[in-house]
Write a protein that holds these residues in place. Structure first.
Motif, PDB file in Angstrom:
ATOM      1  N   ARG A   1       0.862  -1.189   0.000  1.00  0.00           N
ATOM      2  CA  ARG A   1       0.000   0.000   0.000  1.00  0.00           C
ATOM      3  C   ARG A   1       0.890   1.227   0.000  1.00  0.00           C
ATOM      4  NH1 ARG A   1      -2.901   0.422   5.784  1.00  0.00           N
ATOM      5  NH2 ARG A   1      -3.108  -1.740   5.297  1.00  0.00           N
ATOM      6  N   PRO A   2       0.424   2.291  -0.587  1.00  0.00           N
ATOM      7  CA  PRO A   2       1.223   3.520  -0.567  1.00  0.00           C
ATOM      8  C   PRO A   2       1.412   4.025   0.857  1.00  0.00           C
ATOM      9  CG  PRO A   2      -0.545   3.666  -2.176  1.00  0.00           C
ATOM     10  CD  PRO A   2      -0.793   2.426  -1.363  1.00  0.00           C
ATOM     11  N   LEU A   3       2.561   4.559   1.127  1.00  0.00           N
ATOM     12  CA  LEU A   3       2.862   5.155   2.425  1.00  0.00           C
ATOM     13  C   LEU A   3       2.662   6.657   2.278  1.00  0.00           C
ATOM     14  CD1 LEU A   3       6.021   3.007   3.116  1.00  0.00           C
ATOM     15  CD2 LEU A   3       3.835   2.814   4.285  1.00  0.00           C
ATOM     16  N   ALA A   4       1.462   7.113   2.538  1.00  0.00           N
ATOM     17  CA  ALA A   4       1.073   8.491   2.248  1.00  0.00           C
ATOM     18  C   ALA A   4       1.885   9.534   3.003  1.00  0.00           C
ATOM     19  CB  ALA A   4      -0.411   8.678   2.548  1.00  0.00           C
ATOM     20  N   SER A   5       2.396   9.207   4.179  1.00  0.00           N
ATOM     21  CA  SER A   5       3.152  10.174   4.980  1.00  0.00           C
ATOM     22  C   SER A   5       4.641  10.181   4.652  1.00  0.00           C
ATOM     23  CB  SER A   5       2.965   9.880   6.470  1.00  0.00           C
ATOM     24  OG  SER A   5       1.620  10.005   6.836  1.00  0.00           O
ATOM     25  N   LEU A   6       5.093   9.245   3.818  1.00  0.00           N
ATOM     26  CA  LEU A   6       6.516   9.095   3.539  1.00  0.00           C
ATOM     27  C   LEU A   6       7.089  10.316   2.818  1.00  0.00           C
ATOM     28  CD1 LEU A   6       8.672   6.862   3.956  1.00  0.00           C
ATOM     29  CD2 LEU A   6       8.258   6.197   1.594  1.00  0.00           C
ATOM     30  N   THR A   7       8.139  10.901   3.396  1.00  0.00           N
ATOM     31  CA  THR A   7       8.816  12.043   2.777  1.00  0.00           C
ATOM     32  C   THR A   7      10.278  11.745   2.488  1.00  0.00           C
ATOM     33  OG1 THR A   7       9.316  13.017   4.934  1.00  0.00           O
ATOM     34  CG2 THR A   7       7.292  13.747   3.848  1.00  0.00           C
TER      35      THR A   7
END
Length: 134
Positions: free
Chosen positions: A109-115
């Motif tokens: 799943r996409p890691l939406a908070s990943l920067t």
């Protein structure tokens, strides 16, 4: 010490836990493994860089779902656990200088908070396309 830190304490890692329980810093201790449980609920960051880790416990991220930063650079890892994607607040993953070839944890799943995602000096051939949308 509260009961949630029992495994960390039993592994002698309690002294490496920041006073407020938000950071576990075990960098450069020649660790071969990390405990699978016993982390405080307040834990947000793990720095386990420069050790001899060949793997990370599969259930670690179920135990620390609020994890925001993980640094496992300079180890002997060939992959990161698939359940890493369960850490919805995860902002930074540093795993440079390991032996990782596939970002299988990111395929779930996409890691939406990943920067920040650093896999320098690994054998990664392809970055999943949706990571670019994070």
């Amino acid at each position: 010490m509260d009961n949630s830190a029992t495994a960390v304490a039993s592994n002698g890692l309690e002294r490496h836990l920041q006073k407020d329980g938000t950071l576990l810093s075990v960098s450069g201790l020649s660790l071969k493994s990390l405990p699978a449980d016993g982390y405080p609920e307040s834990l947000l960051r793990i720095d386990a860089s420069s050790n001899q880790l060949a793997d990370i416990p599969e259930c670690l991220f179920e135990v620390v779902p609020s994890l925001m930063a993980l640094d496992v650079s300079s180890n002997a890892l060939t992959e990161l656990p698939i359940d890493l994607c369960e850490c919805l607040q995860l902002q930074s993953v540093r795993a440079a200088r390991n032996r990782v070839a596939v970002l299988s944890f990111a395929a779930q799943r996409p890691l939406a908070s990943l920067t920040e995602l650093n896999f320098d000096r690994n054998g990664v051939q392809e970055v999943p396309h949706y990571l670019w949308r994070c």
